[in-house]
Design an enzyme around this catalytic site. Structure first.
Site, PDB file in Angstrom:
ATOM      1  N   GLN A 109       5.125   2.616   8.199  1.00 30.13           N
ATOM      2  CA  GLN A 109       4.382   3.525   7.317  1.00 30.13           C
ATOM      3  C   GLN A 109       3.133   2.840   6.791  1.00 30.13           C
ATOM      4  O   GLN A 109       2.032   3.412   6.782  1.00 30.13           O
ATOM      5  CB  GLN A 109       5.251   3.932   6.127  1.00 30.13           C
ATOM      6  CG  GLN A 109       6.231   5.045   6.362  1.00 30.13           C
ATOM      7  CD  GLN A 109       6.838   5.497   5.047  1.00 30.13           C
ATOM      8  OE1 GLN A 109       7.264   4.694   4.215  1.00 30.13           O
ATOM      9  NE2 GLN A 109       6.894   6.793   4.829  1.00 30.13           N
ATOM     10  N   ILE A 111       1.348   0.365   7.893  1.00 25.84           N
ATOM     11  CA  ILE A 111       0.286   0.014   8.846  1.00 25.84           C
ATOM     12  C   ILE A 111      -0.628   1.194   9.135  1.00 25.84           C
ATOM     13  O   ILE A 111      -1.700   1.013   9.717  1.00 25.84           O
ATOM     14  CB  ILE A 111       0.912  -0.538  10.151  1.00 25.84           C
ATOM     15  CG1 ILE A 111      -0.071  -1.443  10.896  1.00 25.84           C
ATOM     16  CG2 ILE A 111       1.381   0.607  11.051  1.00 25.84           C
ATOM     17  CD1 ILE A 111      -0.378  -2.740  10.185  1.00 25.84           C
ATOM     18  N   GLU A 120       1.266 -10.287  11.358  1.00 25.82           N
ATOM     19  CA  GLU A 120       2.701 -10.112  11.156  1.00 25.82           C
ATOM     20  C   GLU A 120       3.509 -11.183  11.872  1.00 25.82           C
ATOM     21  O   GLU A 120       3.109 -11.702  12.922  1.00 25.82           O
ATOM     22  CB  GLU A 120       3.128  -8.724  11.667  1.00 25.82           C
ATOM     23  CG  GLU A 120       4.570  -8.380  11.378  1.00 25.82           C
ATOM     24  CD  GLU A 120       4.948  -6.971  11.811  1.00 25.82           C
ATOM     25  OE1 GLU A 120       6.126  -6.586  11.661  1.00 25.82           O
ATOM     26  OE2 GLU A 120       4.046  -6.241  12.302  1.00 25.82           O
ATOM     27  N   TYR A 121       4.656 -11.488  11.303  1.00 25.70           N
ATOM     28  CA  TYR A 121       5.646 -12.368  11.931  1.00 25.70           C
ATOM     29  C   TYR A 121       5.932 -11.844  13.333  1.00 25.70           C
ATOM     30  O   TYR A 121       6.183 -10.656  13.530  1.00 25.70           O
ATOM     31  CB  TYR A 121       6.914 -12.351  11.084  1.00 25.70           C
ATOM     32  CG  TYR A 121       8.015 -13.289  11.521  1.00 25.70           C
ATOM     33  CD1 TYR A 121       8.167 -14.537  10.929  1.00 25.70           C
ATOM     34  CD2 TYR A 121       8.934 -12.915  12.496  1.00 25.70           C
ATOM     35  CE1 TYR A 121       9.192 -15.394  11.297  1.00 25.70           C
ATOM     36  CE2 TYR A 121       9.965 -13.759  12.877  1.00 25.70           C
ATOM     37  CZ  TYR A 121      10.088 -15.004  12.277  1.00 25.70           C
ATOM     38  OH  TYR A 121      11.104 -15.846  12.652  1.00 25.70           O
ATOM     39  N   ALA A 123       8.174 -11.500  16.599  1.00 28.68           N
ATOM     40  CA  ALA A 123       9.495 -11.662  17.207  1.00 28.68           C
ATOM     41  C   ALA A 123       9.384 -12.000  18.690  1.00 28.68           C
ATOM     42  O   ALA A 123      10.397 -12.186  19.359  1.00 28.68           O
ATOM     43  CB  ALA A 123      10.314 -10.391  17.021  1.00 28.68           C
ATOM     44  N   ARG A 201      14.269  -8.267  21.206  1.00 24.98           N
ATOM     45  CA  ARG A 201      13.954  -7.625  19.924  1.00 24.98           C
ATOM     46  C   ARG A 201      14.042  -6.104  19.993  1.00 24.98           C
ATOM     47  O   ARG A 201      14.141  -5.426  18.970  1.00 24.98           O
ATOM     48  CB  ARG A 201      12.557  -8.036  19.457  1.00 24.98           C
ATOM     49  CG  ARG A 201      11.446  -7.593  20.410  1.00 24.98           C
ATOM     50  CD  ARG A 201      10.076  -8.000  19.939  1.00 24.98           C
ATOM     51  NE  ARG A 201       9.052  -7.695  20.937  1.00 24.98           N
ATOM     52  CZ  ARG A 201       7.752  -7.744  20.705  1.00 24.98           C
ATOM     53  NH1 ARG A 201       7.316  -8.124  19.522  1.00 24.98           N
ATOM     54  NH2 ARG A 201       6.881  -7.453  21.653  1.00 24.98           N
ATOM     55  N   ASP A 217      -9.682  -4.936   0.723  1.00 21.26           N
ATOM     56  CA  ASP A 217     -10.597  -4.880  -0.417  1.00 21.26           C
ATOM     57  C   ASP A 217     -10.086  -3.863  -1.441  1.00 21.26           C
ATOM     58  O   ASP A 217      -9.205  -3.042  -1.156  1.00 21.26           O
ATOM     59  CB  ASP A 217     -12.030  -4.559   0.031  1.00 21.26           C
ATOM     60  CG  ASP A 217     -12.191  -3.167   0.620  1.00 21.26           C
ATOM     61  OD1 ASP A 217     -11.860  -2.181  -0.068  1.00 21.26           O
ATOM     62  OD2 ASP A 217     -12.645  -3.051   1.776  1.00 21.26           O
ATOM     63  N   ARG A 228       0.670   5.704  -2.056  1.00 27.04           N
ATOM     64  CA  ARG A 228       2.007   5.117  -1.937  1.00 27.04           C
ATOM     65  C   ARG A 228       2.699   4.876  -3.272  1.00 27.04           C
ATOM     66  O   ARG A 228       3.919   4.685  -3.300  1.00 27.04           O
ATOM     67  CB  ARG A 228       1.916   3.812  -1.146  1.00 27.04           C
ATOM     68  CG  ARG A 228       1.348   3.989   0.257  1.00 27.04           C
ATOM     69  CD  ARG A 228       2.111   5.013   1.066  1.00 27.04           C
ATOM     70  NE  ARG A 228       1.616   5.103   2.434  1.00 27.04           N
ATOM     71  CZ  ARG A 228       2.122   5.891   3.378  1.00 27.04           C
ATOM     72  NH1 ARG A 228       3.158   6.668   3.080  1.00 27.04           N
ATOM     73  NH2 ARG A 228       1.610   5.922   4.592  1.00 27.04           N
TER      74      ARG A 228
END
Length: 255
Positions: A109, A111, A120-121, A123, A201, A217, A228
């Site tokens: 959501q 992104i 991002e991490y 996998a 994954r 920014d 949100r």
């Protein structure tokens, strides 16, 4: 655990080595810098870095609008003028970089706000931890009968217990299979070639946790928060927005 021991040690080391600077400093934001604010059951947000303050907004506005802002007597009034007339560019002079740990379905959501820089991490290169978002009982709700995107009445009793059991068992079973596919040894302890991480994954559920650095920014952050942090936003992303909003309030109190 929201933060790993290594992350806690890194944060503590950063807080113990302050440096003098000539750049603009927001005392309110300095209090949040390198501190993790827990969100949901395993998540968090923390301010990794920031640039600018309320004065950076008004400085840019006075350059851009010149004589048009002379009637404004103070920074507070000028910022209100800018917001009232939708002059958004001066707010882009402030930026913040956040380290966020969040469930994958929340990240998908999030992104959708494409006006930020994200790392991002992966996998593909690393193995994800066995950490899943499991809703609190008061967040287990049925589908709304009047809103296709919303929740209705909270589940109770046997139905709530059944759903919680499914969420927990499905997540752990999927992770068991994930580990088994990655394994490089068989049941006898003999070496074997495991499945590539980028393929394994695929089997993981959307409630597993991921992490990213998110830099944005202030203009676009306000847009994110307007959507949100709204009461109609999904709870699981709204609590992240509320935690961020609390930091922003201390960072740029006039804005």
């Amino acid at each position: 655990m929201p933060l790993t021991p290594d992350q806690l040690a890194e944060i503590e080391a950063a807080r113990q080595t302050p440096r003098q600077t000539l750049r603009a400093v927001s005392e309110g934001m300095e209090a949040h810098l390198y501190r993790a604010h827990p969100v949901l059951d395993h998540g968090f947000i923390r301010v990794s870095d920031y640039m600018g303050d309320d004065a950076a907004i008004t400085q840019a506005a006075r350059v851009s609008y010149g004589r048009g802002t002379k009637a404004v007597q103070n920074d507070d009034g000028l910022i209100r003028y800018l917001m009232r007339h939708w002059h958004s560019t001066p707010f882009e002079m402030c930026e913040v970089k956040l380290h966020v740990k969040l469930p994958v379905f929340v990240a998908r959501q999030w992104i959708r706000h494409r006006t930020a820089n994200v790392n991002e991490y992966s996998a593909r290169y690393s193995i994800l931890d066995r950490e899943f978002y499991i809703p609190a009982p008061d967040q287990l709700a049925a589908q709304s009968t009047v809103n296709n995107q919303g929740r209705g009445e909270v589940l109770t009793g046997e139905e709530a217990a059944r759903v919680l059991d499914l969420l927990k068992s499905d997540a752990n079973r999927a992770y068991d299979h994930y580990e088994a596919m990655l394994s490089t040894t068989d049941q006898n302890g003999d070496a074997q070639q495991g499945l590539a991480r980028e393929l394994a994954r695929m089997n993981l559920p959307a409630n597993i946790y991921t992490q990213w650095y998110w830099k944005v920014d202030l203009h676009n952050l306000f847009h994110f928060l307007r959507l949100r942090a709204d009461p109609h936003a999904q709870y699981e992303i709204r609590v992240y927005a509320e935690a961020i909003a609390a930091c922003v309030k201390d960072w740029v109190p006039l804005a």
